[in-house]
Design an enzyme around this catalytic site. Structure first.
Site, PDB file in Angstrom:
ATOM      1  CG  ASN A   8      -1.775   1.206   1.358  1.00 57.53           C
ATOM      2  OD1 ASN A   8      -1.801   2.040   0.442  1.00 57.53           O
ATOM      3  ND2 ASN A   8      -2.486   1.340   2.467  1.00 57.53           N
ATOM      4  CD  GLU A 166      -3.476  -2.534   7.265  1.00 59.18           C
ATOM      5  OE1 GLU A 166      -2.474  -2.854   6.626  1.00 59.18           O
ATOM      6  OE2 GLU A 166      -3.971  -1.397   7.219  1.00 59.18           O
ATOM      7  CB  SER A 209       5.128  -1.902  12.036  1.00 55.55           C
ATOM      8  OG  SER A 209       4.717  -0.569  12.313  1.00 55.55           O
TER       9      SER A 209
END
Ligand code: 13P
Length: 251
Positions: A8, A166, A209
């Site tokens: 992304n 996420e 991350s």
């Protein structure tokens, strides 16, 4: 089943830097094969100049689409427009959009429906905030988001989508969920889907991350089918290493 590594790019890169990044990926062999599906999701402005990527084994995705199929929506982009530019995927319900544009679970569900109608595979994001996790509400939040999504989109649409867990506190912070934290939420998502009558295997990706250093451990978890990668997807070497880790997982 093949595993996914999806980049992304968010609101980053211009034509020249994007072409450099893609060349870096292709040169390092970070392309799709029967083990791993490699997808990049550039900003809209780059989609047209990226559309020969598919021939090189990297699939294209959008980062959002509108919840109507067309009409007087200045500044918006429809699912069909993404498809027209060669996209196969579209990220929906990213926490940055839920937070900044008040997107609800129902909005995300409606978008997913239109995306499927346009031939795209929705990559639907969900996840809890730090305070929700600290309050012990992680599973409640995930279940509420899933319920809202399924009610608005229907089982068939969600069954042919990809879901990305996420956790909001892990996005862009350098503080990824541990593989144990991610696995337990993924297992819960899987349980909810089975409980709602899903029979197909919906790929579950982890995002937040992800780096070349933690990817292997995350991919080794039984319910993690890949990663949705932000910052590390902007560096060819790092992203290529993540793709490599995915490829090395036992089938
Ligand atoms: P980071 O990998 O930069 O934490 O971003 C994750 C993300 O938001 C992917 O959609």
């Amino acid at each position: 089943m093949s595993c996914f590594v999806i980049g992304n790019w968010k609101m980053n890169l211009l034509q020249v830097s994007a072409q450099d990044l893609v060349k870096g990926l292709v040169d390092r062999g970070a392309v799709s094969d029967d083990r791993v599906s490699v997808v990049v999701c550039p900003p809209y402005t780059l989609l047209a100049c990226m559309h020969d990527l598919t021939a090189q084994g990297i699939m294209l995705g959008g980062q959002n689409c509108h919840h109507a199929s067309k009409g007087a929506f200045t500044g918006e982009i429809s699912a069909e427009m993404l498809s027209d530019l060669g996209c196969r995927y579209v990220i929906l319900g990213h926490s940055e959009r839920r937070r900044d544009y008040n997107e609800s679970d129902a909005d995300v569900g409606h978008k997913a429906k239109l995306a499927r109608e346009a031939g795209l595979v929705p990559v639907i994001c969900l996840g809890e905030t730090l305070s929700e996790r600290q309050d012990g509400a992680t599973f409640d939040v995930i279940e509420r988001q899933l319920r809202g999504l399924i009610d608005a989109a229907g089982i068939d649409v969600v069954a042919s989508s990809v879901i990305a867990y996420e956790p909001v506190w892990a996005i862009g912070t350098g503080l990824a969920a541990t593989s144990q934290q991610a696995q337990e939420v993924h297992a819960r998502i899987r349980e909810v889907l089975v409980g709602r009558g899903f029979t197909s295997h919906v790929p579950l990706l982890y995002g937040g991350s992800v780096t070349a250093d933690n990817a292997s451990e995350l991919f080794a978890c039984p319910d993690i089918d890949g990663a949705l990668v932000g910052g590390a997807s902007l560096k060819a070497e790092e992203f290529a290493k993540i793709v490599d880790h995915a490829r090395r997982q036992p089938a």
